[in-house]
Motif scaffolding. Structure first.
Motif, PDB file in Angstrom:
ATOM      1  N   ARG A 275       0.824  -1.218   0.000  1.00 32.78           N
ATOM      2  CA  ARG A 275       0.000   0.000   0.000  1.00 32.78           C
ATOM      3  C   ARG A 275       0.855   1.263   0.000  1.00 32.78           C
ATOM      4  N   SER A 276       2.005   1.214   0.696  1.00 39.30           N
ATOM      5  CA  SER A 276       2.793   2.449   0.820  1.00 39.30           C
ATOM      6  C   SER A 276       3.995   2.514  -0.117  1.00 39.30           C
ATOM      7  N   LEU A 277       4.313   1.411  -0.817  1.00 36.87           N
ATOM      8  CA  LEU A 277       5.539   1.351  -1.627  1.00 36.87           C
ATOM      9  C   LEU A 277       5.661   2.519  -2.609  1.00 36.87           C
ATOM     10  N   TYR A 278       4.665   2.712  -3.490  1.00 39.41           N
ATOM     11  CA  TYR A 278       4.801   3.727  -4.542  1.00 39.41           C
ATOM     12  C   TYR A 278       4.786   5.142  -3.973  1.00 39.41           C
ATOM     13  N   ARG A 279       3.988   5.360  -2.903  1.00 41.52           N
ATOM     14  CA  ARG A 279       3.960   6.695  -2.292  1.00 41.52           C
ATOM     15  C   ARG A 279       5.343   7.035  -1.737  1.00 41.52           C
ATOM     16  N   ILE A 280       5.948   6.088  -1.046  1.00 45.58           N
ATOM     17  CA  ILE A 280       7.259   6.357  -0.435  1.00 45.58           C
ATOM     18  C   ILE A 280       8.330   6.517  -1.509  1.00 45.58           C
ATOM     19  N   VAL A 281       8.292   5.666  -2.545  1.00 41.44           N
ATOM     20  CA  VAL A 281       9.283   5.802  -3.619  1.00 41.44           C
ATOM     21  C   VAL A 281       9.135   7.163  -4.304  1.00 41.44           C
ATOM     22  N   ARG A 282       7.885   7.592  -4.543  1.00 43.55           N
ATOM     23  CA  ARG A 282       7.681   8.910  -5.172  1.00 43.55           C
ATOM     24  C   ARG A 282       8.185  10.041  -4.268  1.00 43.55           C
ATOM     25  N   GLU A 283       7.885   9.958  -2.950  1.00 39.16           N
ATOM     26  CA  GLU A 283       8.318  11.024  -2.033  1.00 39.16           C
ATOM     27  C   GLU A 283       9.843  11.118  -2.005  1.00 39.16           C
ATOM     28  N   ILE A 284      10.495   9.967  -1.973  1.00 37.47           N
ATOM     29  CA  ILE A 284      11.961   9.973  -1.925  1.00 37.47           C
ATOM     30  C   ILE A 284      12.522  10.450  -3.253  1.00 37.47           C
ATOM     31  N   ASP A 285      11.938  10.010  -4.351  1.00 35.09           N
ATOM     32  CA  ASP A 285      12.407  10.449  -5.671  1.00 35.09           C
ATOM     33  C   ASP A 285      12.262  11.970  -5.805  1.00 35.09           C
ATOM     34  N   ASP A 286      11.141  12.516  -5.291  1.00 34.85           N
ATOM     35  CA  ASP A 286      10.912  13.968  -5.355  1.00 34.85           C
ATOM     36  C   ASP A 286      11.973  14.738  -4.573  1.00 34.85           C
ATOM     37  N   SER A 287      12.524  14.108  -3.521  1.00 36.12           N
ATOM     38  CA  SER A 287      13.519  14.807  -2.709  1.00 36.12           C
ATOM     39  C   SER A 287      14.905  14.760  -3.362  1.00 36.12           C
ATOM     40  N   ALA A 288      14.991  14.128  -4.547  1.00 34.79           N
ATOM     41  CA  ALA A 288      16.206  14.110  -5.381  1.00 34.79           C
ATOM     42  C   ALA A 288      17.479  13.726  -4.633  1.00 34.79           C
ATOM     43  N   PRO A 289      17.514  12.523  -4.030  1.00 38.49           N
ATOM     44  CA  PRO A 289      18.768  12.061  -3.405  1.00 38.49           C
ATOM     45  C   PRO A 289      19.770  11.654  -4.486  1.00 38.49           C
ATOM     46  N   GLU A 290      20.987  11.342  -4.061  1.00 31.00           N
ATOM     47  CA  GLU A 290      22.009  10.899  -5.033  1.00 31.00           C
ATOM     48  C   GLU A 290      21.625   9.568  -5.669  1.00 31.00           C
ATOM     49  N   GLN A 291      21.099   8.669  -4.826  1.00 33.73           N
ATOM     50  CA  GLN A 291      20.752   7.328  -5.302  1.00 33.73           C
ATOM     51  C   GLN A 291      19.769   6.692  -4.324  1.00 33.73           C
ATOM     52  N   ILE A 292      19.061   5.672  -4.822  1.00 34.99           N
ATOM     53  CA  ILE A 292      18.103   4.929  -3.994  1.00 34.99           C
ATOM     54  C   ILE A 292      18.456   3.448  -4.084  1.00 34.99           C
ATOM     55  N   VAL A 293      18.418   2.767  -2.937  1.00 30.24           N
ATOM     56  CA  VAL A 293      18.530   1.301  -2.929  1.00 30.24           C
ATOM     57  C   VAL A 293      17.282   0.766  -2.227  1.00 30.24           C
ATOM     58  N   ILE A 294      16.598  -0.197  -2.848  1.00 35.45           N
ATOM     59  CA  ILE A 294      15.391  -0.774  -2.244  1.00 35.45           C
ATOM     60  C   ILE A 294      15.623  -2.261  -1.996  1.00 35.45           C
ATOM     61  N   GLU A 295      15.435  -2.691  -0.746  1.00 39.66           N
ATOM     62  CA  GLU A 295      15.637  -4.098  -0.380  1.00 39.66           C
ATOM     63  C   GLU A 295      14.420  -4.926  -0.797  1.00 39.66           C
ATOM     64  N   PHE A 296      14.670  -6.085  -1.411  1.00 44.32           N
ATOM     65  CA  PHE A 296      13.592  -7.031  -1.707  1.00 44.32           C
ATOM     66  C   PHE A 296      12.967  -7.535  -0.409  1.00 44.32           C
ATOM     67  N   THR A 297      11.677  -7.910  -0.465  1.00 41.75           N
ATOM     68  CA  THR A 297      11.049  -8.496   0.718  1.00 41.75           C
ATOM     69  C   THR A 297      11.573  -9.907   0.945  1.00 41.75           C
ATOM     70  N   GLY A 298      11.859 -10.628  -0.143  1.00 46.02           N
ATOM     71  CA  GLY A 298      12.279 -12.023  -0.033  1.00 46.02           C
ATOM     72  C   GLY A 298      11.166 -12.946   0.411  1.00 46.02           C
ATOM     73  N   GLU A 299       9.915 -12.463   0.323  1.00 45.53           N
ATOM     74  CA  GLU A 299       8.774 -13.232   0.832  1.00 45.53           C
ATOM     75  C   GLU A 299       7.923 -13.764  -0.332  1.00 45.53           C
ATOM     76  N   PRO A 300       7.178 -14.872  -0.095  1.00 41.58           N
ATOM     77  CA  PRO A 300       6.286 -15.400  -1.135  1.00 41.58           C
ATOM     78  C   PRO A 300       4.985 -14.586  -1.230  1.00 41.58           C
ATOM     79  N   GLY A 301       4.086 -15.020  -2.117  1.00 45.23           N
ATOM     80  CA  GLY A 301       2.771 -14.398  -2.231  1.00 45.23           C
ATOM     81  C   GLY A 301       2.874 -12.967  -2.715  1.00 45.23           C
ATOM     82  N   ILE A 302       2.235 -12.042  -1.996  1.00 46.58           N
ATOM     83  CA  ILE A 302       2.278 -10.634  -2.405  1.00 46.58           C
ATOM     84  C   ILE A 302       3.713 -10.106  -2.340  1.00 46.58           C
ATOM     85  N   GLY A 303       4.565 -10.776  -1.541  1.00 44.99           N
ATOM     86  CA  GLY A 303       5.979 -10.407  -1.494  1.00 44.99           C
ATOM     87  C   GLY A 303       6.618 -10.539  -2.875  1.00 44.99           C
TER      88      GLY A 303
END
Ligand code: TXA
Ligand code: MG
Length: 320
Positions: A275-303
């Motif tokens: 539910r919050s993934l895209y909102r948070i990625v957009r907010e961080i992208d808007d703040s224009a950091p040098e780079q972003i790293v996103i950790e995989f959930t490593g979980e089955p199903g919706i993961g």
């Protein structure tokens, strides 16, 4: 662009009537579905549906999803509804499952990008359902973002991406699922998973020909932030040089020096992460950091669906 704000739980039909009127006149209306906001136009009207591609900057060879009500005559959109399709429909509609199958003649080539198949789903969001009821005919709606960017889960995301390119936006608050529908293709009874989502379909074989022309949405450039983005294997400590933002979970390893960690929440509550993934990625992208790293959930199903979106956001690039 005109914006109308509607209660997502008990939408006021009178308030939504202008949205139906714009659609019936061949215009473009963005509205919430349970997954993400969609950019809708009449699916059986080639001129109206064609405007979606211009507004999004979407290439003509990337076909649209057609939205219907489950009880409608589905032979308006499909050439046939076989037993396999019917059992998927009975089990999952209305809801976030898109079923690709042979198209009916009436579906314009612009919607399917000239393919013999069409992608169809029946959304469960009360606003999407009410708009379909008022319009009374199928609505083509891809995600309401500019092409290749992150899908919109809030009305403000649609405004930022599409602004004056659309006629009307229905603001129904944040979308409850947060990632796009599961897509399965049905051919001669066989099921192929074209895009994982919150719905898991038993017996669907993964189509791992990434970027295959069968589902152009599987191209790696999809869902990408503007900031250089990499993915991190689940439960791994990051060792890359900062500065940057590390998007992880409550139980992730601490961020190394120079990095700021942002949590998507608990890995035990992946519905909330989606539910919050895209909102948070957009907010961080808007703040224009040098780079972003996103950790995989490593979980089955919706993961797996979340990890699919993380992989695409990172354009298949993995950090260490
Ligand atoms: O949750 C969702 O599915 C959202 C909401 C708005 O319904 N829609 C959505 O649409 O995600 P879009 O266009 O962003 O993604 C639809 C994907 C595209 O990647 C497209 O390539 C694929 O569906 N698609 C459409 N028609 C297809 C077809 N006939 N065969 C294979 N893939 C198809
Ligand atoms: Mg999309």
């Amino acid at each position: 662009m005109h914006i109308i704000t509607v209660d997502p739980h008990r939408p006021d039909l009178d308030a939504l009537r202008p949205a139906a009127d714009v659609l019936l006149a061949g215009g473009l209306v963005a509205f919430p579905t349970e997954t993400v906001y969609g950019l809708g136009a009449l699916a059986l009207n080639a001129t109206a549906a064609g405007r979606i591609f211009d507004a999004k900057g979407r290439p003509a060879d990337d076909p649209l999803i057609v939205h219907v009500r489950p009880h409608w005559d589905l032979l308006q959109v499909y050439a046939a509804v076989d037993d396999t399709m019917q059992s998927l429909i009975d089990e999952h509609w209305p809801g976030p499952l898109t079923i690709v199958a042979q198209r009916a003649e009436a579906v314009p080539g612009v919607v399917t990008s000239g393919k013999p198949t069409v992608a169809v789903r029946a959304p469960s969001h009360p606003i999407a359902r009410a708009i379909l009821d008022l319009v009374g005919q199928p609505i083509a709606a891809p995600s309401a973002n500019r092409f290749s960017y992150v899908s919109p889960t809030k009305a403000s995301h649609v405004v930022a991406d599409l602004g004056d390119a659309i006629d009307l936006l229905v603001d129904g608050g944040p979308t409850p699922v947060g990632i796009e529908s599961t897509i399965v293709r049905v051919d001669r009874g066989g099921l192929t998973l074209l895009r994982p989502g919150s719905v898991t379909v038993a017996g669907a074989v993964v189509d791992d020909r990434a970027g295959s022309s069968d589902s152009p949405g599987r191209l790696d450039v999809h869902y990408s932030p503007t900031t250089p983005t990499q993915a991190l294997p689940a439960r791994t400590a990051l060792s890359a040089n900062g500065p940057g933002i590390l998007i992880g979970y409550d139980d992730s390893a601490p961020a190394p020096d120079g990095w700021r960690k942002v949590s998507l929440g608990s890995r035990q509550d992946l519905e909330s992460v989606a539910r919050s993934l895209y909102r948070i990625v957009r907010e961080i992208d808007d703040s224009a950091p040098e780079q972003i790293v996103i950790e995989f959930t490593g979980e089955p199903g919706i993961g797996e669906a979340i990890d699919d979106r993380i992989r695409r956001a990172a354009g298949n690039q993995t950090a260490t």
